[in-house]
Design a protein around this motif. Structure first.
Motif, PDB file in Angstrom:
ATOM      1  N   ALA A 253      89.876-146.379 118.207  1.00 51.43           N
ATOM      2  CA  ALA A 253      91.338-146.319 118.146  1.00 51.43           C
ATOM      3  C   ALA A 253      91.857-146.202 116.709  1.00 51.43           C
ATOM      4  N   ASP A 254      91.010-146.469 115.722  1.00 54.13           N
ATOM      5  CA  ASP A 254      91.416-146.439 114.316  1.00 54.13           C
ATOM      6  C   ASP A 254      91.215-145.081 113.650  1.00 54.13           C
ATOM      7  N   VAL A 255      90.604-144.127 114.346  1.00 50.47           N
ATOM      8  CA  VAL A 255      90.210-142.863 113.715  1.00 50.47           C
ATOM      9  C   VAL A 255      91.388-142.154 113.052  1.00 50.47           C
ATOM     10  N   GLU A 256      92.519-142.042 113.720  1.00 51.96           N
ATOM     11  CA  GLU A 256      93.653-141.309 113.143  1.00 51.96           C
ATOM     12  C   GLU A 256      94.175-141.992 111.875  1.00 51.96           C
ATOM     13  N   ALA A 257      94.300-143.306 111.900  1.00 54.38           N
ATOM     14  CA  ALA A 257      94.764-144.032 110.712  1.00 54.38           C
ATOM     15  C   ALA A 257      93.767-143.887 109.562  1.00 54.38           C
ATOM     16  N   LEU A 258      92.475-143.944 109.868  1.00 56.63           N
ATOM     17  CA  LEU A 258      91.445-143.734 108.840  1.00 56.63           C
ATOM     18  C   LEU A 258      91.554-142.329 108.264  1.00 56.63           C
ATOM     19  N   TYR A 259      91.695-141.349 109.139  1.00 61.18           N
ATOM     20  CA  TYR A 259      91.807-139.967 108.694  1.00 61.18           C
ATOM     21  C   TYR A 259      92.981-139.807 107.723  1.00 61.18           C
ATOM     22  N   GLU A 260      94.132-140.330 108.079  1.00 61.14           N
ATOM     23  CA  GLU A 260      95.321-140.197 107.232  1.00 61.14           C
ATOM     24  C   GLU A 260      95.146-140.899 105.892  1.00 61.14           C
ATOM     25  N   LEU A 261      94.568-142.093 105.901  1.00 61.24           N
ATOM     26  CA  LEU A 261      94.369-142.831 104.660  1.00 61.24           C
ATOM     27  C   LEU A 261      93.399-142.078 103.736  1.00 61.24           C
ATOM     28  N   ILE A 262      92.272-141.634 104.280  1.00 63.73           N
ATOM     29  CA  ILE A 262      91.260-140.935 103.488  1.00 63.73           C
ATOM     30  C   ILE A 262      91.779-139.582 103.027  1.00 63.73           C
ATOM     31  N   GLU A 263      92.507-138.891 103.884  1.00 65.03           N
ATOM     32  CA  GLU A 263      93.046-137.576 103.529  1.00 65.03           C
ATOM     33  C   GLU A 263      94.013-137.680 102.357  1.00 65.03           C
TER      34      GLU A 263
ATOM     35  N   GLY B 105      92.090-135.621  95.107  1.00 68.90           N
ATOM     36  CA  GLY B 105      90.814-135.295  94.481  1.00 68.90           C
ATOM     37  C   GLY B 105      89.992-136.506  94.072  1.00 68.90           C
ATOM     38  N   ILE B 106      90.268-137.657  94.679  1.00 70.18           N
ATOM     39  CA  ILE B 106      89.546-138.865  94.270  1.00 70.18           C
ATOM     40  C   ILE B 106      88.682-139.454  95.384  1.00 70.18           C
ATOM     41  N   MET B 107      88.586-138.751  96.510  1.00 73.51           N
ATOM     42  CA  MET B 107      87.716-139.186  97.599  1.00 73.51           C
ATOM     43  C   MET B 107      87.317-137.944  98.388  1.00 73.51           C
ATOM     44  N   LEU B 108      86.089-137.936  98.885  1.00 70.62           N
ATOM     45  CA  LEU B 108      85.670-136.822  99.724  1.00 70.62           C
ATOM     46  C   LEU B 108      86.404-136.878 101.055  1.00 70.62           C
ATOM     47  N   PRO B 109      86.872-135.737 101.532  1.00 66.40           N
ATOM     48  CA  PRO B 109      87.551-135.745 102.838  1.00 66.40           C
ATOM     49  C   PRO B 109      86.557-136.030 103.958  1.00 66.40           C
ATOM     50  N   ARG B 110      87.058-136.532 105.058  1.00 64.16           N
ATOM     51  CA  ARG B 110      86.258-136.783 106.254  1.00 64.16           C
ATOM     52  C   ARG B 110      87.047-136.224 107.436  1.00 64.16           C
ATOM     53  N   SER B 111      86.403-135.452 108.262  1.00 56.28           N
ATOM     54  CA  SER B 111      87.074-134.919 109.454  1.00 56.28           C
ATOM     55  C   SER B 111      87.225-136.037 110.490  1.00 56.28           C
ATOM     56  N   ARG B 112      88.128-135.814 111.424  1.00 61.69           N
ATOM     57  CA  ARG B 112      88.290-136.784 112.510  1.00 61.69           C
ATOM     58  C   ARG B 112      86.985-136.928 113.294  1.00 61.69           C
ATOM     59  N   GLN B 113      86.287-135.797 113.469  1.00 63.60           N
ATOM     60  CA  GLN B 113      85.020-135.829 114.202  1.00 63.60           C
ATOM     61  C   GLN B 113      83.979-136.666 113.453  1.00 63.60           C
ATOM     62  N   ALA B 114      83.904-136.486 112.140  1.00 62.48           N
ATOM     63  CA  ALA B 114      82.955-137.277 111.345  1.00 62.48           C
ATOM     64  C   ALA B 114      83.323-138.759 111.398  1.00 62.48           C
ATOM     65  N   LEU B 115      84.601-139.052 111.292  1.00 62.25           N
ATOM     66  CA  LEU B 115      85.039-140.450 111.356  1.00 62.25           C
ATOM     67  C   LEU B 115      84.690-141.054 112.714  1.00 62.25           C
ATOM     68  N   SER B 116      84.900-140.313 113.751  1.00 61.96           N
ATOM     69  CA  SER B 116      84.572-140.801 115.095  1.00 61.96           C
ATOM     70  C   SER B 116      83.071-141.062 115.224  1.00 61.96           C
ATOM     71  N   ARG B 117      82.275-140.146 114.684  1.00 55.20           N
ATOM     72  CA  ARG B 117      80.809-140.281 114.744  1.00 55.20           C
ATOM     73  C   ARG B 117      80.316-141.468 113.913  1.00 55.20           C
ATOM     74  N   LEU B 118      81.011-141.759 112.798  1.00 57.29           N
ATOM     75  CA  LEU B 118      80.584-142.815 111.876  1.00 57.29           C
ATOM     76  C   LEU B 118      81.425-144.092 112.000  1.00 57.29           C
ATOM     77  N   ILE B 119      82.208-144.215 113.052  1.00 56.84           N
ATOM     78  CA  ILE B 119      83.170-145.322 113.161  1.00 56.84           C
ATOM     79  C   ILE B 119      82.506-146.690 113.023  1.00 56.84           C
ATOM     80  N   ASP B 120      81.266-146.819 113.478  1.00 59.68           N
ATOM     81  CA  ASP B 120      80.602-148.126 113.400  1.00 59.68           C
ATOM     82  C   ASP B 120      80.213-148.508 111.976  1.00 59.68           C
TER      83      ASP B 120
END
Length: 162
Positions: free
Chosen positions: A20-30, A36-51
């Motif tokens: 349930a946190d994937v969208e909030a994580l995506y927005e924060l990281i994006e 230019g200070i953090m590598l982007p992460r796709s929603r799919q990658a975040l979902s796969r790595l959520i744990d």
């Protein structure tokens, strides 16, 4: 009541991230990635790595995140550590760091590294600066795909857990 006083009264909760946190994580990281200070992460990658993620919440709103990524048998990297703009400077990053270090220890991973622009924050949290070339595991996982690969300006830090 002053804004600062209200902020001090708010309780920060650090917990494992959920799907349930994937969208909030995506927005924060994006937001960090756009600067230019953090590598982007796709929603799919975040979902796969959520744990691998932990989040910091105030009143059930995510205000920070961080993750652990295992690089070797005894080495883990802190990645995607960030705090929303309105909540920086309140100790939330250190609370996330504590949760991540606790998790690394629980997993039996004694060496915790990061590449960062915020060296003073990591020094304050028990890390020390090291030569990034001592982490070939990092170079072959993320650095090969990074646009700054040949001109990396991040500083490597390491903490060895007791």
């Amino acid at each position: 009541m002053s804004t600062r006083w209200r902020e001090a009264m708010q309780t920060v909760v650090c917990r494992k991230a959920t799907e349930a946190d994937v969208e909030a994580l995506y927005e924060l990281i994006e937001d960090y990635a756009q600067k230019g200070i953090m590598l982007p992460r796709s929603r799919q990658a975040l979902s796969r790595l959520i744990d691998t993620f932990v989040v910091a919440e105030i009143d059930e709103q995510i205000v920070g995140c961080g993750s652990l990524f295992q690089l070797g048998a005894d080495l883990v990297e802190i990645r995607s550590l960030g705090i929303t703009d309105g909540h920086k400077g309140q100790g939330i990053g250190s609370k996330l760091m504590e949760k991540l270090l606790e998790e690394a220890g629980r997993q039996g991973l004694p060496k915790v590294m990061a590449l960062t622009y915020e060296v003073s924050f990591f020094l304050k949290n028990g890390f020390h600066v090291v030569d990034k070339e001592i982490f070939p595991e990092k170079v072959w996982t993320d650095c090969v795909n990074c646009p700054k690969q040949h001109a990396c300006d991040e500083i490597a830090v390491l903490r060895v857990l007791e």
